[in-house]
Scaffold this motif. Structure first.
Motif, short mmCIF file in Angstrom:
data_model
loop_
_atom_site.label_atom_id
_atom_site.label_comp_id
_atom_site.label_asym_id
_atom_site.label_seq_id
_atom_site.Cartn_x
_atom_site.Cartn_y
_atom_site.Cartn_z
N SER A 179 0.63 -1.24 0.01
CA SER A 179 0.06 -0.09 -0.05
C SER A 179 1.02 1.51 -0.08
CB SER A 179 -0.91 0.19 1.26
OG SER A 179 -1.89 -1.09 1.11
N VAL A 180 1.81 1.23 -0.96
CA VAL A 180 2.61 2.45 -0.95
C VAL A 180 2.36 3.25 -2.23
CG1 VAL A 180 4.85 1.30 0.27
CG2 VAL A 180 4.47 1.07 -2.41
N THR A 181 2.91 4.51 -2.28
CA THR A 181 2.83 5.34 -3.43
C THR A 181 4.03 5.71 -3.97
OG1 THR A 181 2.91 7.37 -2.22
CG2 THR A 181 0.70 6.35 -2.42
N THR A 182 4.15 6.55 -5.25
CA THR A 182 5.52 6.75 -5.76
C THR A 182 6.39 7.23 -4.82
OG1 THR A 182 4.07 7.64 -7.58
CG2 THR A 182 6.42 8.65 -7.35
N GLY A 183 7.63 6.54 -5.08
CA GLY A 183 8.90 7.00 -4.28
C GLY A 183 10.05 5.68 -4.21
N TYR A 184 10.99 5.96 -3.74
CA TYR A 184 12.05 5.06 -3.59
C TYR A 184 11.37 3.82 -2.46
CZ TYR A 184 15.69 7.50 -5.78
OH TYR A 184 16.42 8.28 -6.77
N GLN A 185 11.19 2.56 -3.06
CA GLN A 185 10.49 1.59 -2.26
C GLN A 185 11.26 0.58 -2.70
OE1 GLN A 185 8.10 2.69 -0.23
NE2 GLN A 185 7.30 4.40 -1.35
N SER A 186 11.20 -0.55 -1.78
CA SER A 186 12.06 -2.19 -2.00
C SER A 186 13.40 -1.95 -2.23
CB SER A 186 10.99 -2.97 -2.92
OG SER A 186 10.64 -2.20 -3.90
N ALA A 187 13.56 -2.22 -3.65
CA ALA A 187 14.88 -2.47 -4.18
C ALA A 187 15.83 -1.04 -4.16
CB ALA A 187 15.09 -2.97 -5.57
N ASP A 188 16.79 -0.85 -3.62
CA ASP A 188 17.72 0.23 -3.39
C ASP A 188 17.96 0.75 -4.87
OD1 ASP A 188 18.11 -0.68 -0.76
OD2 ASP A 188 20.04 0.58 -0.77
N ARG A 189 18.03 2.02 -4.94
CA ARG A 189 18.43 2.52 -6.14
C ARG A 189 17.27 2.82 -7.28
NH1 ARG A 189 21.90 4.79 -8.27
NH2 ARG A 189 20.35 6.55 -7.60
N PHE A 190 15.99 2.30 -6.85
CA PHE A 190 14.91 2.31 -7.71
C PHE A 190 13.74 3.10 -7.49
CE2 PHE A 190 17.69 -1.32 -9.32
CZ PHE A 190 17.61 -1.20 -10.70
N TYR A 191 13.52 3.94 -8.25
CA TYR A 191 12.13 4.98 -7.72
C TYR A 191 10.74 4.15 -8.57
CZ TYR A 191 9.69 9.30 -7.40
OH TYR A 191 8.88 10.48 -7.15
N LEU A 192 9.82 3.88 -7.77
CA LEU A 192 8.69 3.37 -8.56
C LEU A 192 7.46 4.33 -8.34
CD1 LEU A 192 8.78 0.11 -6.13
CD2 LEU A 192 10.14 0.69 -8.23
N ARG A 193 7.01 4.40 -9.62
CA ARG A 193 5.89 5.32 -9.86
C ARG A 193 4.54 4.66 -10.22
NH1 ARG A 193 6.13 8.85 -14.40
NH2 ARG A 193 4.85 10.20 -13.43
N ARG A 194 3.55 5.09 -9.60
CA ARG A 194 2.15 4.60 -10.16
C ARG A 194 1.48 6.08 -10.91
NH1 ARG A 194 0.94 8.84 -7.38
NH2 ARG A 194 -0.14 8.52 -5.20
N ILE A 195 1.30 5.65 -12.26
CA ILE A 195 0.71 6.80 -12.91
C ILE A 195 -0.51 7.64 -12.40
CG2 ILE A 195 0.49 7.61 -15.38
CD1 ILE A 195 3.28 6.30 -14.69
N ALA A 196 -1.27 6.58 -12.13
CA ALA A 196 -2.78 7.24 -11.48
C ALA A 196 -2.54 8.02 -10.41
CB ALA A 196 -3.97 6.38 -11.90
N SER A 197 -2.78 9.16 -10.30
CA SER A 197 -2.45 9.54 -8.70
C SER A 197 -3.79 9.26 -7.81
CB SER A 197 -2.88 11.17 -8.74
OG SER A 197 -3.96 11.63 -9.26
N GLY A 198 -3.39 8.99 -6.58
CA GLY A 198 -4.31 8.33 -5.43
C GLY A 198 -4.38 6.92 -5.35
#
Length: 361
Positions: A76-95
């Motif tokens: 239940s996370v949103t856009t940002g650095y999550q899990s694997a180091d150095r990888f920035y994860l984005r969900r395109i649909a806000s919310g």
């Protein structure tokens, strides 16, 4: 044959082969044959298969997804650095939110709370040597719905926010590598060769080369996996370069360092400290490797999440403040009333408490 009388002998095969055999001597583009110098070192080789001979050929850090200081599984996370180091994860649909996990060298984004596409970004610190170079991206990826797209840009800004950018081009063309839909070369393996813009074509001071990989389609059932991400000089996608875990970890620590993280009921040592006065204490966290820039403090706070011991007693407190920081250390301040000049030791005091330092791109 050498003037002294000895030479190299090429002997005919003992039996007649089915067809002629050709012996090709290794040489460079100008036809100079590989040789050795007076110290018996191999000479006249500048690359193999168009890529460098030594060092770390892969410019991507943690491309094998082995290091995950923030956690191998997050929900239940949103856009940002999550899990694997150095990888920035984005969900395109806000919310929307999503889950992410790392297992067996594969980074996964899945279980979105609504219809969305996914993107994974990786920033490579800028070096002027990149200008005008031909470089090759290779990776394994899957999407639950639809195709996969690639973006490669020279960027002024951060991984998550762009001030200015100039896209790379498919090698030998003027086609921008911006949301470029790609097809696998085999199975789930993708390869893209690009030309990085020249200095004359970039009107700003770059901060990074930014790679973006994602799904074209938005869907409530979307998932995206990525593994074996490699970006290297040259026009040939070579075999993925695996490196020891400890090597990858040290490279990651330049950008993010989790100092301590309590994950169960067992409290953990944080650092030693001393009371500056009757209300505040100071401590210094030494970073294991110099960080990219003076970092920011990242922490989980809560009632009595931390405890300082000193002068025969202890005090609980909720959080730290970052008083001073540079690339090698951070000085933290926290509430404690054990008396001016008294020494302390500090521990976490709650499941989930953690202290980290962030210097990501």
């Amino acid at each position: 044959k050498h003037s002294g009388g000895n030479g190299v002998i090429i002997a005919a095969p003992s039996s007649n082969p089915a067809s002629d055999r050709t012996l090709t001597l290794p040489s460079d583009a100008d036809g100079t044959v590989v040789s050795k110098d007076s110290s018996n070192n191999v000479a006249n080789i500048v690359s193999i298969n168009g890529t460098q001979l030594g060092g770390s050929k892969n410019l991507v850090i943690n491309g094998n997804m082995k290091v995950a200081q923030r956690g191998a599984t997050v929900t239940s996370v949103t856009t940002g650095y999550q899990s694997a180091d150095r990888f920035y994860l984005r969900r395109i649909a806000s919310g929307t939110t999503f889950n992410s996990s790392v297992a067996n060298g594969v980074l996964t984004m899945n279980n979105p709370s609504g219809s969305t596409a996914f993107e994974i970004r990786h920033g490579i610190e800028w070096d002027n040597v990149f200008y005008g170079k031909t470089m090759t991206l290779s990776f394994n990826a899957t999407a639950a719905v639809g195709n996969i797209e690639v973006t490669i840009q020279v960027v002024d800004g951060s991984v998550g926010s762009t001030t200015a950018n100039e896209p790379a081009h498919l090698t030998g063309t003027t086609t921008d590598v911006m949301d470029l839909v790609v097809t696998p070369v085999s199975g789930t393996k993708y390869e893209v060769t690009v030309d990085i813009p020249t200095d004359a074509n970039v009107s700003f001071t770059p901060d990074m080369l930014r790679i973006g990989l994602g799904t074209v389609s938005a869907n409530a059932s979307q998932s995206f996996t990525l593994s074996n991400l490699q970006f290297e000089f040259g026009s040939v996608a070579t075999e993925f370069e695996f490196e020891p875990y400890e090597t990858t970890l040290r490279r990651c620590l330049r950008y993010y360092y989790k100092h301590v993280h309590q994950t169960d009921s067992n409290t953990l040592a944080v650092f030693n400290a001393a009371n500056y006065n009757n209300t505040n204490a100071y401590a210094v966290a030494i970073f294991p490797v110099p960080m990219r820039v003076a970092p920011s403090l990242e922490q989980v706070t809560g009632t009595s999440y931390y405890r300082g011991y000193g002068n025969g007693g202890n005090d609980n407190f909720d959080s730290f403040s970052l008083a001073k920081q540079h690339t090698n250390a951070g000085e933290l301040i926290f509430a404690n009333d054990k008396g001016q000049g008294n020494a302390l030791f500090v521990r976490t005091n709650a499941n989930g408490a953690y202290v980290a330092f962030d210097a990501e791109l």
